[in-house]
Design a protein around this motif. Structure first.
Motif: not given
Length: 571
Positions: A565-570
């Motif tokens: 989720q963090e990677i997608e948000d970035k």
């Protein structure tokens, strides 16, 4: 003392004895006359009670306890009320105890047991009385009383389902009564022994039937019918044999013959007021009509059994099917009111049977077990309460959703916090330059050689750098061999310098390694848990997940979701 005075004293003694004998005979004659007023009346004829009360009052006044026992025994026989029979029985025991006559005490307890068994169908209470009588009978010479009591104990055992034990007792009774009925006794005694013989044979037939011994049962039935003949004195016993024969004919699917035998036995059984056997008779008449496809006739008899149950609150286990048939009949005709009623009746019958038939009840084949019946009853009743139930269910559902949502929110918050802590730890480790470890051996345990410790720690550092901890099945013994030392020494060094035992040290290395991989290379985020476990040298998926949670405070699945989720948000 002179001769004349002696003659006078002898004369007075003779007169006293003669008058005593005269009045004693007169008194006994009065008892005879009182009994003569009612002894030929039918059983349960209350017209006998006024004479019986006079008999009891006279015996009580004269303290003639044997007569008093007889008076209360007559009261039991002639009163038509069950509760009055029980009161007479208690009084009979009281009088028998006062007499201190063992045989009278035995008789009194047997008679009370018979009332519990025959009039109330309270088998445990009946058995208690028979067992009291049995204790007294151990020291009596009256064999008739002994076998009478054994017979009644057998009856209770039979009803409770102990058929083999009961059959053994009835076999003994048969032998005794057969011999006595053929001996040179008074006609009344012959009659009583024949009664005992036929009743024992009938009870043995019941045991054979429930034990599945059909051959023995049919032979005993034919024997009973042959020996009882057409004597009016044994009409009731003949009726019981005919009932048994009808049940046997039903079992062989000879429905017409079964109906003939059952109907022939019916009048005597009705007259005897034996409602338990009457219910059995009605049941097999109904079943025979079912066998002939005459449902309307059969249902009428099954409903008669329900009437008997309502009156006496008693049902034999073998008649449980009666209500199953009535429930199915009501279902078929879509009569919900009757279906609900008969379901309630069956539940009530089960409750009663579970108390009296503690051995037999669990063995009954139940097409409608209690759980199913309760569900069926609730299903029928819930039509009237449907709206209330729906509202309650909606409230419970809403509360459950709120609780579930709060639980998920709380869990998500904890996962987020733990992930942030892990991320900060990872960033810090990346920023700190790697330096050679500074070892202060003198600050540690003195029994460890400083030079050897430094050498071993360097080997461990090399082991960590080369990711040697990812080996599968690695043990401290294997690692000690690889490092050229022994396991005890290695264990001490790891405990002193690595902050824990070998297992903790190894787990920390493996989980830190895989955690860093998950942070650094997104391809590992696509691996399943089994693959990740193998990657770091852990064989078990569950063990890997537990260790990951123990060290990182978060499950690997939750960590992976958060990282992706963090990677997608970035991006």
């Amino acid at each position: 003392m002179n001769h004349t005075e002696v003659i006078k004293k002898l004369f007075l003694l003779f007169c006293t004895a003669w008058f005593g004998l005269f009045f004693s005979q007169e008194s006994y004659s009065q008892y005879y006359e009182l009994r003569h007023q009612y002894e030929n009346m039918e059983e349960n004829d209350v017209k006998a009670l006024p004479y019986i009360q006079l008999y009891i009052d006279k015996a009580k006044k004269e303290r003639k306890y044997e007569k008093l026992v007889q008076g209360y025994k007559d009261g039991i026989f002639y009163t038509s009320l069950d509760e009055q029979k029980l009161k007479y029985a208690d009084s009979m025991i009281w009088a028998a105890d006062l007499s201190r006559d063992r045989d009278l005490i035995i008789t009194a307890h047997i008679d009370k047991g018979v009332i519990y068994y025959y009039n109330y169908k309270k088998y445990q209470l009946a058995l208690n009385e028979y067992l009291k009588a049995y204790e007294y009978s151990k020291n009596t010479s009256n064999d008739y009383l002994k076998y009478q009591n054994l017979y009644h104990i057998g009856v209770v055992k039979s009803y409770l389902g102990y058929y083999d034990e009961a059959a053994e007792l009835f076999g003994k009774c048969l032998t005794y009564y057969r011999e006595k009925s053929k001996s040179n006794l008074h006609p009344n005694e012959i009659y009583n022994n024949k009664k005992g013989y036929f009743n024992s044979l009938h009870q043995l037939i019941i045991c054979y039937r429930h034990s599945g011994k059909n051959k023995e049962m049919n032979e005993a039935i034919e024997k009973g019918l042959s020996e009882v003949g057409d004597s009016r004195d044994y009409a009731q016993e003949k009726a019981y044999f005919l009932l048994s024969k009808g049940i046997s004919e039903y079992g062989d699917k000879h429905y017409e013959q079964a109906l003939s035998d059952l109907n022939q036995s019916l009048p005597c059984i009705v007259k005897s007021r034996d409602f338990a056997r009457l219910s059995v008779n009605y049941f097999f008449i109904g079943k025979s009509y079912l066998g002939l496809k005459d449902t309307k006739q059969s249902i009428g008899y099954f409903k008669k059994i329900d009437s008997i149950f309502n009156k006496h609150q008693f049902l034999l286990p073998e008649l449980r099917e009666n209500y199953e048939i009535l429930i199915d009949y009501s279902k078929k005709h879509k009569d919900q009111a009757q279906q609900l009623y008969y379901t309630g009746q069956l539940l009530k019958a089960d409750s009663i049977m579970s108390k009296d038939f503690s051995y037999l009840s669990p063995k009954i084949h139940k097409d409608y077990d209690t759980k199913t019946l309760l569900e069926e009853k609730n299903k029928l009743q819930k039509i009237n309460y449907l709206v209330t139930v729906i509202i309650i269910l909606l409230i419970i559902w809403a509360i459950g959703l709120i609780m579930l949502f709060n639980k998920k929110q709380k869990k998500a918050k904890i996962i987020r916090q733990q992930y942030i802590l892990l991320e900060e730890k990872f960033v810090q480790e990346q920023q700190i330059p790697e330096e050679a470890p500074v070892i202060h051996v003198e600050e540690k345990r003195t029994n460890l050689n400083g030079t050897k410790v430094e050498e071993l720690l360097r080997k461990l550092k090399l082991f960590e750098d080369k990711k040697g901890f990812t080996q599968k099945g690695l043990t401290i013994s294997k690692l000690a061999l690889q490092l050229g030392t022994n396991s005890n020494y290695l264990s001490q060094v790891i405990n002193e310098y690595k902050g824990g035992n070998f297992n903790k040290y190894l787990s920390q290395l493996r989980i830190n390694y895989i955690t860093n991989l998950l942070f650094e290379d997104r391809k590992y985020l696509k691996y399943n848990i089994e693959t990740l476990a193998k990657e770091c040298g852990i064989a078990s998926r569950q063990n890997f997940s537990d260790l990951f949670y123990e060290i990182n405070g978060i499950r690997p699945t939750d960590f992976i979701k958060k990282r992706m989720q963090e990677i997608e948000d970035k991006e």
